[in-house]
Every structure is written in structure tokens, then in C-alpha cells.
Design an enzyme around this catalytic site. Structure first.
Site, mmCIF file in Angstrom:
data_model
loop_
_atom_site.group_PDB
_atom_site.id
_atom_site.type_symbol
_atom_site.label_atom_id
_atom_site.label_comp_id
_atom_site.label_asym_id
_atom_site.label_seq_id
_atom_site.Cartn_x
_atom_site.Cartn_y
_atom_site.Cartn_z
ATOM 1 C CG HIS A 1 -32.419 16.706 14.721
ATOM 2 N ND1 HIS A 1 -31.504 17.563 14.176
ATOM 3 C CD2 HIS A 1 -33.632 17.300 14.561
ATOM 4 C CE1 HIS A 1 -32.132 18.641 13.698
ATOM 5 N NE2 HIS A 1 -33.429 18.497 13.914
ATOM 6 C CE LYS B 1 -36.227 21.221 18.628
ATOM 7 N NZ LYS B 1 -36.868 21.228 17.321
ATOM 8 C CB CYS C 1 -33.811 17.292 10.897
ATOM 9 S SG CYS C 1 -34.212 18.912 10.270
ATOM 10 C CD GLN D 1 -38.280 17.222 19.933
ATOM 11 O OE1 GLN D 1 -39.311 17.403 20.583
ATOM 12 N NE2 GLN D 1 -38.066 17.824 18.776
ATOM 13 C CG ASP E 1 -30.321 16.085 20.630
ATOM 14 O OD1 ASP E 1 -30.842 17.032 21.255
ATOM 15 O OD2 ASP E 1 -30.481 15.893 19.409
HETATM 16 C C1 LIG Z 1 -33.826 15.810 18.757
HETATM 17 C C2 LIG Z 1 -33.379 17.133 18.215
HETATM 18 N N1 LIG Z 1 -32.088 17.447 18.236
HETATM 19 C C3 LIG Z 1 -31.638 18.626 17.788
HETATM 20 C C4 LIG Z 1 -32.488 19.557 17.257
HETATM 21 C C5 LIG Z 1 -31.914 20.826 16.728
HETATM 22 O O1 LIG Z 1 -32.348 21.949 17.402
HETATM 23 P P1 LIG Z 1 -31.878 23.357 16.862
HETATM 24 O O2 LIG Z 1 -32.370 23.429 15.451
HETATM 25 O O3 LIG Z 1 -32.559 24.340 17.734
HETATM 26 O O4 LIG Z 1 -30.409 23.390 16.940
HETATM 27 C C6 LIG Z 1 -33.856 19.274 17.202
HETATM 28 C C7 LIG Z 1 -34.823 20.230 16.645
HETATM 29 O O5 LIG Z 1 -35.123 20.340 15.490
HETATM 30 C C8 LIG Z 1 -34.303 18.023 17.685
HETATM 31 O O6 LIG Z 1 -35.596 17.695 17.630
#
Ligand SMILES: Cc1ncc(COP(=O)(O)O)c(C=O)c1O
Lengths: 420, 145
Positions: free
Chosen positions: A134, A237, A378, A214, A211
């Protein structure tokens, strides 16, 4: 067929929005939990109750409301610590989201305020990520590389959508300072195997971050068992509110890191020319935190625990197995990611030949009330890797049903009819 | 069925059978515009005669049905008209698209482009419809530059 004791119809009743009627009388089919999940009454009511009866600032007010708020906020930390099996509650840092948690760690590197060798970085040093990340796990490391002259490197992704660790020995080497990868991909659904990478990281004396945005919402995660150094995830999430995220880190590393943001609550003593800092986790929580959001996240952890993370994982596995069977019936549909329900979560991205994802998403929404995500989610580099500008993504959670997957398949057939 | 009202027959027709697609010579200016949120892109060329008559609008690109059909309709409306006429169509189209569905379109000015009226109710798609039209305006500026 469902996991024993798991009653999806009962769970759906906890999420009022799932019973909502959309304009035009359509019912809602919510297949976008990978983007953000819906919230159960238990979370909504906990937040409402706190705002109504117990609200005050935390950590600095001596009155009844202040101490009730502080107690509830810190109790939320206990709940999150228990939820991911953190050895100590002090290892749970509240952030605004996963992005902030990732940035917090990235900014600990190459920072002259810190003195610890493990966070020193400069030209010749390397940072390793992957092609399936992401943007939140790419850009902070690009910025770190730019600030310090370090080199950013990455694991490639195979055609099947798995992490390609063939080059592990070379990619992670004596120059590597940190490896940061997704525990589960938000596009491919792939769940990455941590241990082979971690073993190499330990061999070369680097650090490792996951990270887990998910994975924490969808499977039991035990940070001790994982054995990595840092884990980031995000509240919205995992049936919690937006505006709250979590960084878990090993106590000893968090102690060694410089502060991130400066402000109230993160200090011990302040003079005009210098300060000393509060012990972790407060060292990293400058200013008034998202109090009610943290408390809501605590309620979310309680909710998920009561349902059972093993049950949730099993339910989603059934859904994804069902969808992986059903979706390829749609002509021209190509799944981007693993086509077997092994080491993958309930997120399926796909393309429909000759039809742009925007058109797919629009028809699904407007005609069938089916909410999916369209675009690059993203994760633009991953889409470039597969040579496609965008995909349509359906992502499942504890409240989804096989009937909703049937609806998706029907919807996609209709999309074919409109644009075919 | 709200959505299908956005996908007017005319839009689908242009999407499936785009008019004037492909980049052609000669041209006075070429521009490349992208929509960063969805990756839609268009490359567009204009050829203008001395008297201000638009001789050709040629384009190539990729994207959703709305962005591709909008480019096709633009080609039809602009080619053969004058720079001034076509710019007033662009202005009216822009006004319609940015009107959140509250603007009554002027059919006399817009011609076939009036089929996009439904898109204005979908903020996320307005940029798709405008992509080629903004590129056209930009290309005209440069050709007159
Ligand atoms: C794998 C992953 N990392 C990071 C994020 C970022 O999360 P946040 O927007 O809550 O910081 C997301 C969500 O969009 C994600 O799916």
C-alpha cells in the site's frame, strides 16, 4: 455450512447499516470492508455512552470525568494489547491510523535526536519493502531514503500474486537496516509468510516491520509469535472508528527511538532550551489523543474477541473459496492474485476484459446496491507490475454471506450485458 | 436503476464506436492529460486553420466509458466548428458537469453532449467526463500560443 457457533445472520443484526435501504429501494451489499469496515452497535453505543456521560481530557484532568476518561482510554490500550498478545501494554502506541504508525517508525531512522545504532542510516544503507505494498508502506520509506541517502529496494511479486523471495539472500544483506512488508495484501489478498524473511533479517541484524492493516482485522495475530519488531494496523478496518490506529513495537526498541511529534503529554520535564520525555507509550502520543476513538477501538476488539477471531478467519475462508469458484464463471474475468484459498484472505481483485473498473463499480452500485472498490487501491506500483491501470475489488468480512457473492456474480453478468 | 440513466444509449454508442479516434497529422498542438485518481488518460491533438476553423481533433487514450465517450462526442462537436464556437460548447459542458445535477443544460449549445447530464450527479465521475474536454481547451490555448 459455517464454522460451528458462527451465525452470520445474528452477526448482521449487530450492524444496523446492513439493513439499510439505499435510494431507489435497493438493499445494501457491502463488499468494501478492505477499504473500511462497518461498525456494530456495540462500538457505536460505547462511543456514544462515553461522549454522553464520561468525557474529559485524559492524563491531565483530576476531576471525575477526567479520571473516567483516562481510565477508559488506558483500558482500551489493555484491550488492544490483549487482542494482539503484546507482552506489555506499554508497547501499544495509539496513532491516528496505520499510515501514521508506519511514518512514526520511518522517522525514527536517521534522526539526530536518536542515538541508537540500529536507527542510524545513511548512504550505503538499505531499506527493503515489496512491490505489493500500500502507498502507506512505500512513501514513508521513499522519504526516508531521500532524507538520508539510503537506498530503497523491494521484493518483486510473482505472476500468481505471491511475494517472490527467490532473491532473499541478496536483497536482505549486511547493509539492510529495516524490512517492512504487508502481512496481507490489500489488493491480492495474499498472506505473506513472515518466518523465512525474518530469519534472514535476524541473520543480518536488521529490523522488521509488518503492515498488518489487512491481517489484524481478519485473523488472530500474535505479535510475539510473529517475532517481528514492529506491527502497524488501523482501527477503521476492524469494526472500530476511523481516526485511531496502532503501532506495536518491542519495548526495548520503542525506548531507544527518538520521539516523533512533540507536544503535551509526551514530556517528562520541559525547560526553555530542552526537554526530557515521558516513558513509552506516551512518548509517542503528543497532544490530546483521539480519546473516544481509542475507546471505540477497545470495544471493537471486545466485539471481535467475543465472536472469535478463529471463527471469523474460518468464515472468510469459506467466502473466499466460494467466490474463487463463482467469479471465473463471468466471461472475461481475470483474478489478480492467488486463485486458491490457501494463504490468502477474503479480498479478490479482478479485471473484466474491455470494461473499465469505474464502469463495473458504477453499475454494481447503482443497479444492485453492491459496494466494491475500483481503482488502484493505493497500490499503484502493484498495478503497474501487472500492466493494468485499475482493478475492481470485492473484500469480505465477518458479516458477508455467500448470497452476497451470488449477487456480485449476477451483477457482473449484467455489467457484461451493458458494455459487452 | 439510477446508474443506467447515467449510461445513456448515446454514451454507450460512442463508447463502443468511438468517432475520430486515433492520433493524426498534421496538428498544431498535442497535450496529454491524466486523471490521477483513476488512471484515465488522453492524448489529444488539434489542427486549426488560419480563419479559426477547427480542422481536426484527434485523440487516443484509455479509461472508462464516460471518459472515452466524452472524447468521441467532443471530436464530433468541435471538428468543423470554429475555435470560438467550440470554446463556448466547452464552457457550457463544464458548467453542466460542475452543476451537481442542478443545472438545466442548454441543448442548442450542447447537442449530443447533453447526454452526459446524468453524470453530473456523480461527483466521482465528473472528472472522467471532463478529461478530454479540458485537454481540448489546453490544446487550443497552446495552438494559439
Ligand atoms: C495494507 C494497508 N496498509 C495501510 C493502509 C492505510 O491505512 P490508513 O489509511 O488507515 O492509514 C491500508 C488501508 O487503506 C492498507 O490496506
Amino acid at each position: 455450512m459455517s464454522a460451528p457457533g458462527f451465525d452470520v445472520e445474528r452477526i448482521r443484526k449487530d450492524f444496523p447499516v446492513l439493513g439499510r435501504e439505499l435510494p431507489g429501494g435497493r438493499s445494501l451489499v457491502y463488499l468494501d470492508s478492505g477499504n473500511s469496515s462497518q461498525k456494530p452497535t456495540q462500538v457505536i453505543e460505547t462511543m456514544r455512552d462515553h461522549l454522553t456521560w464520561h468525557y474529559g481530557n485524559v492524563g491531565r484532568a483530576l476531576h471525575v470525568l477526567g479520571s473516567e476518561s483516562t481510565e477508559a482510554y488506558e483500558a482500551a490500550r489493555d484491550k488492544i494489547a490483549a487482542f494482539v498478545k503484546a507482552p506489555s501494554r506499554d508497547e501499544i502506541v495509539f496513532t491516528k491510523n496505520a499510515s501514521e504508525a508506519l511514518n512514526l517508525v520511518a522517522y525514527a531512522f536517521g534522526n539526530p535526536v536518536g542515538e541508537d545504532e540500529r536507527f542510524r542510516i545513511g548512504p550505503g544503507d538499505e531499506i527493503v519493502i515489496s512491490e505489493m505494498e500500500h502507498h502507506s508502506n512505500i512513501v514513508p520509506w521513499q522519504l526516508l531514503a531521500q532524507r538520508t541517502g539510503a537506498t530503497l529496494r523491494w521484493f518483486p511479486v510473482t505472476d500468481e500474486g505471491r511475494l517472490d523471495i527467490g532473491g532473499l539472500e541478496e536483497l536482505v544483506n549486511e547493509r539492510t537496516k529495516i524490512v517492512s512488508i504487508a502481512h496481507q495484501s490489500n489488493v491480492l489478498g495474499t498472506v505473506n509468510s513472515v518466518s523465512p524473511i525474518l530469519a534472514r533479517v535476524r541473520e543480518v541484524g536488521a529490523l522488521m516491520m509488518l503492515d498488518a492493516s489487512q491481517s489484524v482485522p481478519h485473523q488472530p495475530v500474535d505479535v510475539t509469535e510473529l517475532g517481528v519488531d514492529f506491527v502497524a494496523f488501523t482501527g477503521h478496518k476492524m469494526v472500530g472508528p476511523s481516526g485511531i490506529g496502532v503501532l506495536w513495537g518491542r519495548r526495548e526498541l520503542l525506548d531507544a527511538m527518538p520521539p516523533f511529534l512533540g507536544g503535551g503529554e509526551m514530556i517528562e520535564a520541559v525547560w526553555m532550551d530542552r526537554s526530557t520525555y515521558a516513558p513509552v507509550p506516551h512518548k509517542f502520543e503528543a497532544g490530546t489523543p483521539p480519546i473516544v476513538e481509542a475507546i471505540g477501538l477497545g470495544a471493537a476488539a471486545d466485539y471481535l474477541t467475543a465472536v472469535g477471531m478463529d471463527q471469523i478467519k474460518a468464515h472468510e475462508k469459506e467466502l473466499v473459496a466460494y467466490a474463487l469458484e463463482a467469479l471465473p464463471e463471468v466471461p472475461g474475468l481475470r483474478i489478480i492474485g492467488p486463485r486458491t484459498p490457501i494463504a490468502r484472505g477474503g479480498t479478490i481483485s479482478f479485471t473484466l476484459e474491455g470494461i473499465h473498473p469505474h464502469d463495473v463499480g458504477q453499475i454494481l452500485d447503482d443497479v444492485y446496491g453492491i459496494a466494491v472498490r475500483v481503482g488502484h487501491h493505493c497500490a499503484r506500483p502493484l498495478h503497474l507490475r501487472f500492466g493494468i491501470p485499475a482493478t475492481t475489488r470485492a473484500s469480505f468480512y465477518l458479516y458477508n454471506t455467500t448470497a452476497e457473492i451470488d449477487a456480485l456474480v449476477r451483477g457482473l453478468h449484467h455489467v457484461q450485458k451493458v458494455f459487452g | 436503476m439510477i446508474g443506467e440513466s447515467m449510461y445513456q444509449e448515446l454514451i454507450l454508442e460512442h463508447y463502443k464506436h468511438p468517432q475520430g479516434r486515433g492520433l493524426r497529422e498534421p496538428y498544431d498542438a498535442e497535450v496529454h492529460h491524466v486523471n490521477p485518481t483513476c488512471g484515465d488518460e488522453v492524448t489529444l491533438r488539434v489542427k486549426v486553420a488560419d480563419g479559426g476553423k477547427v480542422l481536426d481533433v484527434s485523440y487516443d487514450g484509455q479509461g472508462c466509458s464516460i471518459s472515452q465517450a466524452a472524447a468521441s462526442v467532443l471530436h464530433e462537436l468541435a471538428t468543423g466548428s470554429t475555435v470560438d464556437e467550440s470554446l463556448s460548447v466547452v464552457d457550457e459542458f463544464t458548467r453542466l458537469m460542475q452543476g451537481r445535477g442542478q443545472v438545466e443544460p442548454d441543448e442548442d449549445v450542447l447537442g449530443d453532449a447533453v447526454a452526459f447530464a446524468g453524470v453530473a450527479k456523480f461527483p466521482a465521475r465528473v472528472k472522467c467526463a471532463l478529461l478530454a474536454w479540458m485537454a481540448y481547451k489546453d490544446a487550443l490555448m497552446r495552438s494559439q500560443g
